[in-house]
Every structure is written in structure tokens, then in C-alpha cells.
Design a protein around this motif. Structure first.
Motif, PDB file in Angstrom:
ATOM      1  N   SER A  60       7.564   2.662 -29.113  1.00 19.37           N
ATOM      2  CA  SER A  60       7.287   3.472 -27.775  1.00 19.37           C
ATOM      3  C   SER A  60       6.399   2.475 -27.106  1.00 19.37           C
ATOM      4  N   GLU A  61       6.865   2.748 -25.362  1.00 17.37           N
ATOM      5  CA  GLU A  61       6.885   1.867 -24.308  1.00 17.37           C
ATOM      6  C   GLU A  61       5.716   2.476 -23.884  1.00 17.37           C
ATOM      7  N   GLY A  62       5.239   1.239 -23.027  1.00 21.80           N
ATOM      8  CA  GLY A  62       3.770   2.063 -22.056  1.00 21.80           C
ATOM      9  C   GLY A  62       3.062   2.513 -22.063  1.00 21.80           C
ATOM     10  N   ALA A  63       2.267   2.255 -23.705  1.00 21.20           N
ATOM     11  CA  ALA A  63       1.304   3.110 -24.004  1.00 21.20           C
ATOM     12  C   ALA A  63      -0.030   2.584 -23.561  1.00 21.20           C
ATOM     13  N   ASN A  67      -3.786   2.873 -26.746  1.00 18.78           N
ATOM     14  CA  ASN A  67      -3.338   3.641 -27.706  1.00 18.78           C
ATOM     15  C   ASN A  67      -2.172   3.344 -28.833  1.00 18.78           C
ATOM     16  N   LEU A  68      -2.401   3.521 -29.925  1.00 15.93           N
ATOM     17  CA  LEU A  68      -1.320   3.367 -31.171  1.00 15.93           C
ATOM     18  C   LEU A  68      -0.792   4.575 -31.814  1.00 15.93           C
ATOM     19  N   ARG A  69      -1.456   5.378 -31.596  1.00 25.48           N
ATOM     20  CA  ARG A  69      -1.370   6.641 -32.163  1.00 25.48           C
ATOM     21  C   ARG A  69       0.550   6.718 -31.068  1.00 25.48           C
ATOM     22  N   GLU A  70       0.917   6.819 -30.369  1.00 27.30           N
ATOM     23  CA  GLU A  70       2.162   7.428 -29.317  1.00 27.30           C
ATOM     24  C   GLU A  70       2.922   6.677 -30.338  1.00 27.30           C
ATOM     25  N   ASN A  71       4.796   8.159 -29.929  1.00 28.84           N
ATOM     26  CA  ASN A  71       5.378   7.911 -30.948  1.00 28.84           C
ATOM     27  C   ASN A  71       6.418   7.291 -30.418  1.00 28.84           C
ATOM     28  N   ARG A 166      23.203  10.559 -35.754  1.00 29.24           N
ATOM     29  CA  ARG A 166      21.613  10.044 -35.315  1.00 29.24           C
ATOM     30  C   ARG A 166      20.779  10.614 -34.058  1.00 29.24           C
ATOM     31  N   LEU A 167      20.240  11.706 -34.563  1.00 26.43           N
ATOM     32  CA  LEU A 167      19.186  11.967 -33.318  1.00 26.43           C
ATOM     33  C   LEU A 167      17.704  11.010 -32.358  1.00 26.43           C
ATOM     34  N   THR A 168      18.552  10.812 -31.171  1.00 29.08           N
ATOM     35  CA  THR A 168      16.491   9.923 -31.032  1.00 29.08           C
ATOM     36  C   THR A 168      16.246  10.899 -30.401  1.00 29.08           C
ATOM     37  N   VAL A 169      15.060  10.779 -30.920  1.00 25.91           N
ATOM     38  CA  VAL A 169      13.751  12.060 -30.056  1.00 25.91           C
ATOM     39  C   VAL A 169      12.757  11.544 -29.883  1.00 25.91           C
ATOM     40  N   LYS A 170      12.096  12.011 -28.552  1.00 27.33           N
ATOM     41  CA  LYS A 170      10.896  11.565 -27.921  1.00 27.33           C
ATOM     42  C   LYS A 170      10.018  12.980 -29.080  1.00 27.33           C
ATOM     43  N   VAL A 171       8.802  11.975 -29.843  1.00 28.17           N
ATOM     44  CA  VAL A 171       8.054  12.612 -30.643  1.00 28.17           C
ATOM     45  C   VAL A 171       6.049  12.977 -29.959  1.00 28.17           C
ATOM     46  N   LYS A 172       6.025  14.171 -30.481  1.00 30.36           N
ATOM     47  CA  LYS A 172       4.295  13.351 -30.130  1.00 30.36           C
ATOM     48  C   LYS A 172       3.523  12.533 -30.922  1.00 30.36           C
ATOM     49  N   ALA A 173       2.586  12.159 -29.993  1.00 27.43           N
ATOM     50  CA  ALA A 173       1.404  11.527 -30.962  1.00 27.43           C
ATOM     51  C   ALA A 173       1.052  11.825 -31.557  1.00 27.43           C
ATOM     52  N   LEU A 221     -12.155  10.404 -27.336  1.00 26.26           N
ATOM     53  CA  LEU A 221     -11.474   9.798 -27.096  1.00 26.26           C
ATOM     54  C   LEU A 221     -11.655   8.027 -26.453  1.00 26.26           C
ATOM     55  N   GLN A 222     -12.725   7.384 -27.214  1.00 27.41           N
ATOM     56  CA  GLN A 222     -12.320   5.717 -27.197  1.00 27.41           C
ATOM     57  C   GLN A 222     -11.722   6.258 -28.198  1.00 27.41           C
ATOM     58  N   ARG A 223     -11.010   6.854 -28.733  1.00 22.55           N
ATOM     59  CA  ARG A 223     -10.055   6.369 -30.261  1.00 22.55           C
ATOM     60  C   ARG A 223      -8.974   6.766 -29.615  1.00 22.55           C
ATOM     61  N   MET A 224      -8.861   7.347 -28.334  1.00 22.06           N
ATOM     62  CA  MET A 224      -7.601   8.148 -28.526  1.00 22.06           C
ATOM     63  C   MET A 224      -6.841   6.336 -27.071  1.00 22.06           C
TER      64      MET A 224
END
Length: 263
Positions: A60-63, A67-71, A166-173, A221-224
Motif C-alpha cells: 500500500s502506497e500513498g496512504a 491511515n493504516l486501514r488501506e490495503n 497469481r492475481l494482484t488485486v486492489k482491495v478495499k480498506a 474521522l480521527q481513526r480513519m
């Protein structure tokens, strides 16, 4: 990012089980399904054709902020394998055939089986009538790349043919921990489907969501953003006095009002 990885893998396993030529032998994160022997050949302890599903590397780049929830991107790996030991003699023709599959026990038949299951995997994951596939698709925002690799052992002993997809996929946070999930969201559908189809797993997965689902406003929002208390107050999305949950936020949101939770 552990929750999305778990959900992605379970959804794929459940979607595929019983819906390819492999049948029910779809394995979730089977460690060591393929081993490299001393002679460099591949080995497996599986006594029938198998399909194993793994979640591998992630990036994950550019969070935003902290934000550590980004996958970001996750590698979802499918390994299909079959061995010559999994053959029997056809009493009518005297030829070897794959047990339970009816295919000839030949190298060409092995490759055909790998190609067939490969195609079936893509068909299942895009099947609009498969509820687990629908959950899988809602978790995946984009398929970045698909890489296929062939593995084989051609020694004097039992031969093994395998295919890695091998599927490289972008996944929701990941959702916020302890946050209630909106009805109809992919997370609420995942929890409900898991409770019905795999109740033995449901309790374990619930621990990843947190508790029963408290409303976290006005701190969502603070947690996000992963903001510190001082940053949140300065930017206007936390109460001026955290000890007073009724304090008005500068942005105009009052505790008990609409939540700022991400979908």
C-alpha cells in the motif's frame, strides 16, 4: 490490513469449492502443499487433485496521513496440482486414468486439467449467481495483473504437474475496528454469509471486526486518518474536550449525529 486479506481468501475458497473439476478439495492456505525435494523435484502429500488458495504479498502506497486501514495491492494466489499417483487402470481399456476425473493419466491430460481449472476459476469468480463470488468482487476494486506459472516434477517417481495463478488485486480498506457496518455493505454481507455457511469460522473472524459494533462518532474521522488528539482537535473533527462526548466539533458535527464512518 488483516481483515480484508482474510475475507478475500475465504470468499475465493467458498466460491470455488465444488464448482471446478477439482470438486470439494479446495484448500485454504495449506502450508507446504508443494515442497521441493532434494533432487529439485516437486512433492505433495495430497492424495487427489487439489486447488489451494493463498493471500501472499501486499503493498500500500500513498496512504493518507497515518491511515493504516488501506490495503492497496494484495497478491491472491491459486495453486492447482495433480500427480501421476492419482491414477487407476480402466478395466475396459487397460489405460491409466485420473481417479475420480475420468481423464487419461497422461502428461497431456494433466496439462488439460490445469488449463480447464484455470478457466473455471476465472468463470466462477465472475459468476453473477454465486453469492461468494459477488462478495469477492465487492472486495476487489481492480485486478492489476494476472501471472501464470507452471511447475512440474518429471523424475522417475510419481510426477506432479502444477499451475500457479497469481492475481494482484486492489482491495478495499479495512473497516474501522468496532464500527457498526452499514446494511448492504460488503462487510455486513460477508459476516452474514460466513455465519450461515461457515459458522465454525464466524466467531474467529468476528474478533477481527472488534466488539459488537459501537457507534464511534464523533471519533470516526480521527481513526480513519490515524490523527493524534491534538491534530484532530485542530482540524475540527474531534471534540474540543474528549472527556465530554457531547462537545460540538468545529466542523459542525455533534456527537450522536451522523457518523463520519467510511463505507
Amino acid at each position: 490490513m488483516s481483515l480484508a486479506r482474510v475475507a478475500l481468501r475465504i470468499a475465493a475458497v467458498e466460491a470455488l469449492r465444488g464448482r471446478t473439476r477439482i470438486g470439494a478439495n479446495v484448500l485454504d492456505s495449506q502450508i507446504g502443499i508443494l515442497d521441493v525435494a532434494g533432487d529439485g523435484g516437486l512433492r505433495t502429500d495430497e492424495d487427489r487433485p487439489f486447488l489451494a488458495v493463498y493471500t501472499d504479498a501486499g503493498k500500500s502506497e500513498g496512504a493518507e496521513a497515518r491511515n493504516l486501514r488501506e490495503n492497496g495491492e494484495i497478491d491472491l494466489v491459486f495453486v492447482v496440482g495433480v500427480m501421476t499417483a492419482l491414477t487407476e487402470i480402466d478395466p475396459e481399456t487397460g489405460a491409466a486414468r485420473l481417479i475420480g476425473l475420468g481423464l487419461p493419466g497422461t502428461d497431456a491430460a494433466f496439462e488439460f486439467l490445469l488449463d480447464l481449472v484455470d478457466r473455471q476459476i476465472t468463470a466462477v469468480l465472475t459468476d453473477p449467481a454465486n453469492e461468494w463470488s459477488e462478495i469477492w468482487r465487492k472486495l476487489v476494486d481492480e485486478v492489476v495483473r494476472v501471472v501464470r506459472r507452471r511447475d512440474a516434477s518429471a523424475g522417475d517417481a510419481d510426477r506432479l504437474a502444477a499451475r500457479e495463478i497469481r492475481l494482484t488485486v486492489k482491495v478495499k480498506a479495512d473497516p474501522l475496528i468496532n464500527a457498526a457496518q452499514a446494511e448492504g455493505s460488503v462487510w455486513s454481507k460477508f459476516r452474514a454469509k460466513l455465519a450461515t455457511d461457515r459458522p465454525e469460522l464466524a466467531a474467529e473472524v468476528e474478533a477481527l471486526f472488534g466488539t459488537a459494533g459501537a457507534d464511534l462518532a464523533p471519533f470516526d474521522l480521527q481513526r480513519m486518518r490515524g490523527a493524534s488528539a491534538g491534530e484532530a482537535r485542530a482540524l475540527g473533527f474531534a471534540p474540543h474536550d474528549p472527556a465530554d462526548p457531547a462537545a460540538t466539533i468545529k466542523a459542525g458535527v455533534v456527537a450522536g449525529g451522523p457518523s463520519l464512518r467510511a463505507p
